[in-house]
Design an enzyme around this catalytic site. Structure first.
Site, PDB file in Angstrom:
ATOM      1  N   SER A  34       6.122  -3.156 -13.536  1.00  0.00           N
ATOM      2  CA  SER A  34       4.836  -2.918 -14.187  1.00  0.00           C
ATOM      3  C   SER A  34       4.209  -1.655 -13.621  1.00  0.00           C
ATOM      4  O   SER A  34       4.763  -1.027 -12.722  1.00  0.00           O
ATOM      5  CB  SER A  34       3.905  -4.112 -13.982  1.00  0.00           C
ATOM      6  OG  SER A  34       3.557  -4.187 -12.609  1.00  0.00           O
ATOM      7  N   LYS A  35       3.066  -1.332 -14.166  1.00  0.00           N
ATOM      8  CA  LYS A  35       2.366  -0.086 -13.792  1.00  0.00           C
ATOM      9  C   LYS A  35       2.219   0.053 -12.277  1.00  0.00           C
ATOM     10  O   LYS A  35       2.396   1.127 -11.731  1.00  0.00           O
ATOM     11  CB  LYS A  35       0.972  -0.088 -14.413  1.00  0.00           C
ATOM     12  CG  LYS A  35       0.940   0.556 -15.773  1.00  0.00           C
ATOM     13  CD  LYS A  35      -0.453   1.077 -16.079  1.00  0.00           C
ATOM     14  CE  LYS A  35      -0.478   1.952 -17.308  1.00  0.00           C
ATOM     15  NZ  LYS A  35       0.295   1.464 -18.434  1.00  0.00           N
ATOM     16  N   ARG A  36       1.891  -1.061 -11.624  1.00  0.00           N
ATOM     17  CA  ARG A  36       1.587  -0.921 -10.200  1.00  0.00           C
ATOM     18  C   ARG A  36       2.823  -0.564  -9.355  1.00  0.00           C
ATOM     19  O   ARG A  36       2.704  -0.233  -8.180  1.00  0.00           O
ATOM     20  CB  ARG A  36       0.893  -2.177  -9.677  1.00  0.00           C
ATOM     21  CG  ARG A  36       1.771  -3.347  -9.478  1.00  0.00           C
ATOM     22  CD  ARG A  36       1.012  -4.655  -9.381  1.00  0.00           C
ATOM     23  NE  ARG A  36       1.903  -5.706  -9.792  1.00  0.00           N
ATOM     24  CZ  ARG A  36       2.826  -6.220  -9.000  1.00  0.00           C
ATOM     25  NH1 ARG A  36       2.944  -5.814  -7.763  1.00  0.00           N
ATOM     26  NH2 ARG A  36       3.639  -7.151  -9.452  1.00  0.00           N
ATOM     27  N   HIS A  37       4.019  -0.631  -9.950  1.00  0.00           N
ATOM     28  CA  HIS A  37       5.214  -0.223  -9.204  1.00  0.00           C
ATOM     29  C   HIS A  37       5.428   1.293  -9.239  1.00  0.00           C
ATOM     30  O   HIS A  37       6.421   1.787  -8.726  1.00  0.00           O
ATOM     31  CB  HIS A  37       6.457  -0.933  -9.756  1.00  0.00           C
ATOM     32  CG  HIS A  37       6.444  -2.404  -9.483  1.00  0.00           C
ATOM     33  ND1 HIS A  37       6.501  -3.334 -10.488  1.00  0.00           N
ATOM     34  CD2 HIS A  37       6.361  -3.091  -8.329  1.00  0.00           C
ATOM     35  CE1 HIS A  37       6.457  -4.545  -9.949  1.00  0.00           C
ATOM     36  NE2 HIS A  37       6.370  -4.420  -8.649  1.00  0.00           N
ATOM     37  N   GLY A  38       4.528   2.006  -9.882  1.00  0.00           N
ATOM     38  CA  GLY A  38       4.613   3.466  -9.835  1.00  0.00           C
ATOM     39  C   GLY A  38       4.957   4.104 -11.155  1.00  0.00           C
ATOM     40  O   GLY A  38       4.327   5.065 -11.557  1.00  0.00           O
TER      41      GLY A  38
END
Ligand code: GLU
Length: 468
Positions: free
Chosen positions: A240-244
């Site tokens: 997801s987004k928070r993985h970069g």
């Protein structure tokens, strides 16, 4: 199936960014087609007219082109084939493997509640009705699922997967307005494109059972199935987004090279012994869909960075110069006419430490600066009168240098320090500051070579002319 040439395909829906999982699916299809001497095709699944946009189609074309995964034939657009899908549904009606369902929305609601209460799937009373009883009102066309037995998916990655037919509902093939549904369109298109191997994300495993029944209903042979596990983030949760980053364009914007992405994505869920780095040729020679692992793969930034550094060190400096210039442009760095030539000269001296083209751009800033360089306070402090005297003498030695390459200049700097009776440490920092204006720069000799003789001497002169 084995005597037919392999045909694989990627079938993305153009609804936004191109996900890295789609890129890996495309890559595995491409590798398998190349490995077997077959074909790799592209189908744009644009039947969702509200969500599909021309811009998103372009994103897919650009993503595949960037990754070097171009299809062997012109792309097929699914929405343009609705007539073919409808013909297939008519054929299924004629063969008795589909039926017209005249249930009204209210009747369907009632049946749904009943089915839920009885713990079974929805079955329309029109399944077994005689066509003579057909009322004059809207209908959908449904697949007539077998009520008993199993549908088996002999998946190349997952192994044998069993579906109980009684759990599969009579899915809609054509809506009341005559438009085809997703599963029908996929089957008809794959069949007519001659697709022999469907390699895709395992979120479609359930569809494989439904699609197999449609193949059977049409008297066609299903393809070989291979359902790939998802790509997870480094922490093992869904990417997801928070993985970069998730989108192909984000990886490109972050300064990764397509060949590094290919190598990295090939390794994501597939492997060849302990080999970490391999060429496209080796990947094509070694790749087999049977060797894909069924556990989700985890994105590993350290590995990706390591690979990208490897490919940055191999790449043609002229190509990197253009990529790095684009980075500088995106940062509004004031480039001059000769910036490509400067970058080509500098890049070989700074790339060893760079993980991305963004870092490579950072490492080239010193060379792109224009004379006279602004020296930060700290750099000015280094230029004591004694040091300036020394630098002046070094300037003359450099001006007379018989050769301008790293080993010659290293030797020259060393000899100079000896002749002055000081260590290089007494000269290095000031020289470096004069050459770089305080920006990161390679070793002294590397910086001198990267800048070239005239520019180096000019920068030295500028520093020497500063009042002290
Ligand atoms: N259009 C589907 C998707 O983007 C892929 C369908 C398939 O590969 O069969 O997920």
């Amino acid at each position: 199936m084995s005597d037919r040439p392999v045909v694989t395909r990627i079938a993305p829906s153009p609804t936004g960014a191109m996900h890295i999982g789609t890129a890996r699916t495309a890559l595995f299809n491409w590798l398998y087609a190349r490995h077997t001497g077959g074909k790799f095709l592209l189908r744009i699944e644009d039947t969702d007219r509200e969500r599909s946009t021309q811009a998103a189609v372009q994103v897919i074309f650009d993503g595949l082109a960037w990754l070097g995964l171009e299809a062997d034939e012109t792309p097929v657009f699914q929405a343009a084939r609705a007539d073919r899908h409808k013909l297939a549904a008519d054929e299924m009606l004629a063969r008795g493997s589909a039926y017209r369902d005249y249930m009204t929305p209210d009747e369907l609601e009632v049946e749904r509640a009943l089915a839920r209460a009885e713990g079974r799937v929805v079955r329309s009373p029109w399944r077994d009705a005689s066509p003579n009883d057909a009322p004059d009102r809207p209908f959908v066309v449904r697949l007539k699922c077998p009520l008993e037995g199993e549908t088996l998916i002999d998946d190349q990655v997952k192994g044998l997967v069993r579906f109980q037919n009684r759990d599969l509902d009579d899915l809609i093939l054509l809506r009341t307005d005559g438009t085809p549904t997703y599963n029908l369109a996929v089957v008809v298109d794959d069949h007519e494109m001659g697709v022999t191997h469907v390699i895709r994300g395992d979120d479609h495993l359930n569809n494989a059972a439904r699609q197999t029944l449609i193949y059977q209903g049409l008297g066609w042979t299903p393809p070989v199935w291979a359902h790939l596990p998802l790509i997870h983030g480094p922490d093992g949760t869904k990417l997801s987004k928070r993985h970069g980053a998730q989108a192909v364009s984000e990886f490109s914007d972050m300064g990764y090279l397509p060949e590094a992405m290919r190598n990295y994505l090939t390794k994501l869920g597939w492997g060849h012994g302990d080999d970490e780095i391999f060429s496209d040729r080796q990947a094509i020679d070694w790749f087999d869909i049977k060797d894909v692992v069924s556990a989700p793969a985890r994105l590993d930034w350290a590995k990706l960075n390591h690979l990208n550094n490897h490919y940055l060190r191999l790449a043609d400096p002229a190509r990197l110069a253009k990529l790095v210039a684009d980075v500088h442009k995106s940062r509004d760095w004031p480039l001059h006419d000769d910036h490509i030539a400067v970058l080509e000269r500098v890049i070989p001296h700074v790339r060893d430490g760079a993980k991305t083209t963004l870092e490579l751009a950072d490492a080239t800033v010193f060379a792109l600066k224009r004379r006279p360089l602004e020296l930060p306070e700290k750099a000015r402090d280094l230029l004591s009168e004694e040091t300036r005297g020394r630098l002046g003498r070094l300037r003359e030695v450099l001006a007379a240098a018989p050769a301008w390459d790293v080993s010659a200049l290293e030797a020259l700097n060393r000899q100079f320090a000896e002749s002055e009776g000081v260590g290089l440490g007494k000269i290095g920092p000031a020289l470096r500051a004069a050459l770089s204006g305080g920006s990161p720069a390679p070793d002294l000799a590397g910086a001198l070579v990267a800048l070239g003789k005239d520019e180096s001497l000019g920068r030295l002169d500028d520093a020497l002319s500063l009042g002290g």
